[in-house]
Design a protein around this motif. Structure first.
Motif, PDB file in Angstrom:
ATOM      1  N   PHE A 204       0.827  -1.198   0.000  1.00  0.00           N
ATOM      2  CA  PHE A 204       0.000   0.000   0.000  1.00  0.00           C
ATOM      3  C   PHE A 204       0.866   1.254   0.000  1.00  0.00           C
ATOM      4  O   PHE A 204       1.977   1.247   0.551  1.00  0.00           O
ATOM      5  CB  PHE A 204      -0.928   0.010   1.221  1.00  0.00           C
ATOM      6  CG  PHE A 204      -1.950  -1.090   1.218  1.00  0.00           C
ATOM      7  CD1 PHE A 204      -3.147  -0.933   0.540  1.00  0.00           C
ATOM      8  CD2 PHE A 204      -1.710  -2.278   1.891  1.00  0.00           C
ATOM      9  CE1 PHE A 204      -4.085  -1.954   0.531  1.00  0.00           C
ATOM     10  CE2 PHE A 204      -2.644  -3.298   1.892  1.00  0.00           C
ATOM     11  CZ  PHE A 204      -3.833  -3.125   1.202  1.00  0.00           C
ATOM     12  N   PRO A 205       0.352   2.344  -0.587  1.00  0.00           N
ATOM     13  CA  PRO A 205       1.098   3.604  -0.586  1.00  0.00           C
ATOM     14  C   PRO A 205       1.079   4.253   0.793  1.00  0.00           C
ATOM     15  O   PRO A 205       0.213   3.970   1.623  1.00  0.00           O
ATOM     16  CB  PRO A 205       0.355   4.464  -1.607  1.00  0.00           C
ATOM     17  CG  PRO A 205      -1.039   3.927  -1.586  1.00  0.00           C
ATOM     18  CD  PRO A 205      -0.920   2.453  -1.312  1.00  0.00           C
ATOM     19  N   LEU A 206       2.009   5.142   1.001  1.00  0.00           N
ATOM     20  CA  LEU A 206       2.176   5.757   2.318  1.00  0.00           C
ATOM     21  C   LEU A 206       1.943   7.255   2.285  1.00  0.00           C
ATOM     22  O   LEU A 206       2.103   7.923   3.298  1.00  0.00           O
ATOM     23  CB  LEU A 206       3.588   5.455   2.841  1.00  0.00           C
ATOM     24  CG  LEU A 206       3.903   5.762   4.306  1.00  0.00           C
ATOM     25  CD1 LEU A 206       2.910   5.058   5.222  1.00  0.00           C
ATOM     26  CD2 LEU A 206       5.321   5.350   4.637  1.00  0.00           C
ATOM     27  N   ARG A 207       1.561   7.806   1.174  1.00  0.00           N
ATOM     28  CA  ARG A 207       1.455   9.259   1.071  1.00  0.00           C
ATOM     29  C   ARG A 207       0.315   9.643   0.136  1.00  0.00           C
ATOM     30  O   ARG A 207       0.155   9.080  -0.938  1.00  0.00           O
ATOM     31  CB  ARG A 207       2.765   9.844   0.557  1.00  0.00           C
ATOM     32  CG  ARG A 207       2.791  11.362   0.424  1.00  0.00           C
ATOM     33  CD  ARG A 207       4.162  11.841  -0.013  1.00  0.00           C
ATOM     34  NE  ARG A 207       5.166  11.513   0.976  1.00  0.00           N
ATOM     35  CZ  ARG A 207       5.465  12.272   2.024  1.00  0.00           C
ATOM     36  NH1 ARG A 207       4.795  13.393   2.227  1.00  0.00           N
ATOM     37  NH2 ARG A 207       6.395  11.908   2.881  1.00  0.00           N
ATOM     38  N   GLY A 208      -0.465  10.631   0.586  1.00  0.00           N
ATOM     39  CA  GLY A 208      -1.462  11.235  -0.277  1.00  0.00           C
ATOM     40  C   GLY A 208      -2.739  10.426  -0.427  1.00  0.00           C
ATOM     41  O   GLY A 208      -2.869   9.311   0.052  1.00  0.00           O
ATOM     42  N   LEU A 209      -3.690  11.061  -1.139  1.00  0.00           N
ATOM     43  CA  LEU A 209      -4.993  10.454  -1.376  1.00  0.00           C
ATOM     44  C   LEU A 209      -5.055   9.770  -2.733  1.00  0.00           C
ATOM     45  O   LEU A 209      -5.886   8.885  -2.951  1.00  0.00           O
ATOM     46  CB  LEU A 209      -6.076  11.531  -1.288  1.00  0.00           C
ATOM     47  CG  LEU A 209      -7.523  11.097  -1.085  1.00  0.00           C
ATOM     48  CD1 LEU A 209      -7.675  10.322   0.213  1.00  0.00           C
ATOM     49  CD2 LEU A 209      -8.444  12.306  -1.079  1.00  0.00           C
ATOM     50  N   THR A 210      -4.194  10.181  -3.643  1.00  0.00           N
ATOM     51  CA  THR A 210      -4.128   9.569  -4.971  1.00  0.00           C
ATOM     52  C   THR A 210      -2.672   9.521  -5.431  1.00  0.00           C
ATOM     53  O   THR A 210      -1.807  10.192  -4.864  1.00  0.00           O
ATOM     54  CB  THR A 210      -4.950  10.375  -6.002  1.00  0.00           C
ATOM     55  OG1 THR A 210      -4.503  11.739  -6.020  1.00  0.00           O
ATOM     56  CG2 THR A 210      -6.434  10.335  -5.669  1.00  0.00           C
TER      57      THR A 210
END
Length: 368
Positions: A204-210
């Motif tokens: 999973f990404p760790l920064r931002g909404l998109t």
């Protein structure tokens, strides 16, 4: 009904005035301020959390020979000795502190009645535009957290009520109580370590909404990317909310199951599903359904600060916190005003929802 709604709306006015007045008075006695903030920047003593400013507008320079007055001057601002008194006065005028406090409060009330919140002290942007920029993050967290909590907790609570005292009821209670006891931010860190490239998986990404370039994605991939970024923050925020909603649903159903009309329905030969969802559900869900607006607004405006910080989501929670630290008073008062107004409106909607769910409730017969 219309008279009750009108009275409630009129009562919002003195309530809002009281909230803003108390906050304004507290600020007058709070140590530090925007003038001291600028002075600290100039003297190099602005360190720690209060030095976090995103954007320009705070790079001030003193006037006069060599950038300072020739002699130290007495000033009511800490650390202002040695700065040009005219420069200090220009700062006061820029931030509006050249006017007496009652005049500043009256001007603030007049502007806020027109939803004119002014501009941020340290960002070259209006407060309302700044709030609009942060709104998508907070709406995403609040809306989806509330929906997920209801969609899981209500069926689980009903099942626990039907199976009250069974092994299923026991072990699910243990799980949700343990989840309630774990702080959301601590669980967020654990999820990062396990699934966001901390020490194990990097799913999973760790920064931002998109993701970068999101606007160029196909519509279906935009949706996938959006929820991909929201997965870990929502799990972290929803963990403790399941316990309250599940147990509330269970207890509401248990109270109704023991009532006489349920026994009568069973004696008439109604099936268990007919009794449960045809007779009990509406009465038992009164508190749960009517509390939906309040639950959403609590998720929208609270419990998100640490989650936003951990997952680098720039929402209203983080904006409000940094504005308080940086003494950015237009943002502080603007967000407080909007939060208070929305909170009062949601309380009214909650009362009206009670009346919609159960027509027997009549607030018209009560003194407001």
């Amino acid at each position: 009904m219309s008279a009750y709604i009108a009275r409630r709306i009129l009562l919002m006015i003195p309530t809002l005035l009281g909230i803003m007045f108390v906050a304004f008075v507290v600020v007058q006695f709070a140590p530090g301020g925007p003038v001291e903030r600028v002075i600290a920047q100039l003297t190099g003593s602005d360190t720690g959390a209060t030095s976090r400013i995103s954007g320009g507008g705070g790079d001030f320079r003193p006037t006069g020979p060599g950038g300072a007055a020739g002699e130290a001057v007495n000033s009511k601002y800490r650390g202002a000795q040695g700065l040009d008194p005219d420069f200090i006065k220009s700062l006061e005028k820029q931030f509006g502190f050249d006017k007496p406090a009652p005049e500043r409060f009256a001007l603030m009330v007049l502007n806020y009645s027109r939803f004119d919140f002014g501009k941020s002290y340290f960002r070259d942007i209006s407060v309302i535009q700044l709030i609009k920029e942060k709104l998508p993050v907070s709406i995403s967290l609040g809306l989806w957290m509330t929906l997920i909590t209801y969609l899981i907790s209500i069926p689980l609570g009903i099942r626990k009520a039907v199976k009250d005292g069974s092994p299923f009821d026991t072990w699910t209670s243990a799980v949700i109580i343990i989840g309630f006891a774990i702080p959301g931010f601590l669980f967020a860190i654990l999820l990062i370590i396990l699934f966001a490239g901390g020490s194990f998986l990097n799913l999973f990404p760790l920064r931002g909404l998109t993701s970068d370039g999101w606007s160029q994605f196909p519509w279906y991939w935009k949706i996938i990317d959006y929820f991909w970024h929201l997965t870990l923050p929502l799990i972290s925020m929803s963990l403790s909310a399941f316990a309250t909603m599940t147990l509330l649903t269970k207890n509401s159903f248990l109270d109704e199951i023991r009532k006489q009309y349920v026994m009568t329905a069973r004696a008439k030969g109604c099936s268990e599903n007919q009794v449960l969802y045809g007779h009990i559900f509406r009465n038992a869900m009164l508190i749960v359904i009517a509390g939906f607006p309040g639950a959403f607004i609590r998720a929208f405006f609270s419990s998100a600060l640490l989650i936003e910080t951990i997952f680098s989501l720039d929402g209203l929670g983080l904006l409000s916190f940094e504005s308080v630290l940086n003494r950015d008073y237009p943002v502080v008062f603007g967000t407080l005003y909007i939060f208070s107004l929305v909170g009062l409106a949601v309380n009214l909607v909650s009362d009206l929802t009670y009346m919609w769910v159960d027509p027997r409730i009549d607030f018209e017969a009560r003194e407001v």
